[in-house]
Write a protein that holds these residues in place. Structure first.
Motif, PDB file in Angstrom:
ATOM      1  N   UNK A 192       0.966  -1.343   0.111  1.00  0.00           N
ATOM      2  CA  UNK A 192       0.077  -0.179  -0.037  1.00  0.00           C
ATOM      3  C   UNK A 192       0.885   1.229  -0.228  1.00  0.00           C
ATOM      4  N   UNK A 193       1.814   1.317   0.824  1.00  0.00           N
ATOM      5  CA  UNK A 193       2.711   2.389   0.700  1.00  0.00           C
ATOM      6  C   UNK A 193       3.420   2.822  -0.505  1.00  0.00           C
TER       7      UNK A 193
ATOM      8  N   UNK B 292       2.862   5.914  -2.949  1.00  0.00           N
ATOM      9  CA  UNK B 292       4.090   6.727  -3.675  1.00  0.00           C
ATOM     10  C   UNK B 292       3.987   6.671  -5.138  1.00  0.00           C
ATOM     11  N   UNK B 293       3.908   5.474  -5.984  1.00  0.00           N
ATOM     12  CA  UNK B 293       3.549   5.512  -7.430  1.00  0.00           C
ATOM     13  C   UNK B 293       2.205   6.563  -7.681  1.00  0.00           C
TER      14      UNK B 293
ATOM     15  N   UNK C 270       2.362   9.622 -10.001  1.00  0.00           N
ATOM     16  CA  UNK C 270       1.833   9.593 -11.083  1.00  0.00           C
ATOM     17  C   UNK C 270       1.041  11.148 -11.310  1.00  0.00           C
ATOM     18  N   UNK C 271       0.499  11.258 -10.032  1.00  0.00           N
ATOM     19  CA  UNK C 271      -0.330  12.503  -9.966  1.00  0.00           C
ATOM     20  C   UNK C 271       0.430  13.846 -10.085  1.00  0.00           C
ATOM     21  N   UNK C 272       1.870  13.866  -9.507  1.00  0.00           N
ATOM     22  CA  UNK C 272       2.796  14.911  -9.868  1.00  0.00           C
ATOM     23  C   UNK C 272       3.079  14.883 -11.167  1.00  0.00           C
ATOM     24  N   UNK C 273       3.438  13.973 -11.732  1.00  0.00           N
ATOM     25  CA  UNK C 273       3.770  13.878 -13.273  1.00  0.00           C
ATOM     26  C   UNK C 273       2.630  14.367 -14.036  1.00  0.00           C
ATOM     27  N   UNK C 274       1.284  13.957 -13.746  1.00  0.00           N
ATOM     28  CA  UNK C 274       0.458  14.431 -14.491  1.00  0.00           C
ATOM     29  C   UNK C 274       0.065  16.085 -14.298  1.00  0.00           C
ATOM     30  N   UNK C 275       0.063  16.467 -13.155  1.00  0.00           N
ATOM     31  CA  UNK C 275       0.187  17.852 -12.962  1.00  0.00           C
ATOM     32  C   UNK C 275       1.190  18.509 -14.019  1.00  0.00           C
TER      33      UNK C 275
END
Length: 182
Positions: free
Chosen positions: A131-132, A136-137, A141-146
């Protein structure tokens, strides 16, 4: 359970006869490493430093350590009791005790219970680790998407600005006027 993974067990027990009754069958499996301490105060530092799969303690020490083990050692606590009452069992469950080993017990019951509790703990630990990792992944992904969205916004702004400049150039050159009159 995989055969090559030894279980790390902490036994907190002051009665040497009880220590022998618990330690001998567990160590005879060849898959269980046992560390013994006579009291909870002797092992408080070890709870955070060492990594145990199971803590086995007598009823009184077990109840005292159950909450601490959940917070510090993050491992299940099993307690031993001679004649547990329903009230004692409920208190143990509320305290976070994973299992109660009732004296007298057979070697097979002891080994089976410790193995079951340890395997459940290992599965939970693997799920928490997974889960951790997934969090993190997902965060990455959210950061890279932004970041990608910001880059796309910049590209779109550049395209709009380039289109406006082209329209101004075409208007200044009168290219559209020449085509409309012909």
């Amino acid at each position: 359970m995989k055969q090559h993974e030894d279980l790390e067990i902490l036994l907190i027990e002051s009665d040497l006869d009880a220590v022998e009754a618990i330690a001998f069958p567990l160590q005879s499996t060849g898959r269980m490493n046992l560390r013994h301490s006579a009291s909870l105060s002797d092992v408080l530092e070890d709870l955070t430093a060492a990594r145990f799969d199971v803590i086995i303690a007598d009823g009184k020490e077990g109840l005292a350590i159950a909450g601490r083990a959940a917070q510090q050692a993050r491992c299940p606590v099993m307690i031993t009791a001679s004649e547990p009452t329903v009230e004692h069992a409920l208190t143990a469950i509320r305290s976070g005790v994973a299992d109660i080993i009732v004296h007298p017990f057979s070697d097979a019951d002891l080994i089976g219970s410790v193995t079951r509790v340890a395997e459940q703990h290992r599965k939970q630990r693997r799920r928490r680790a997974k889960t951790r990792r997934l969090r993190r992944v997902a965060s990455r992904i959210i950061s890279e998407r932004q970041e990608l969205r910001q880059q796309m916004d910049l590209i779109c702004c550049d395209i709009v600005q380039a289109y406006r400049r082209l329209a101004e150039e075409v208007s200044r050159a009168g290219i559209l006027d020449k085509h409309e009159t012909s």
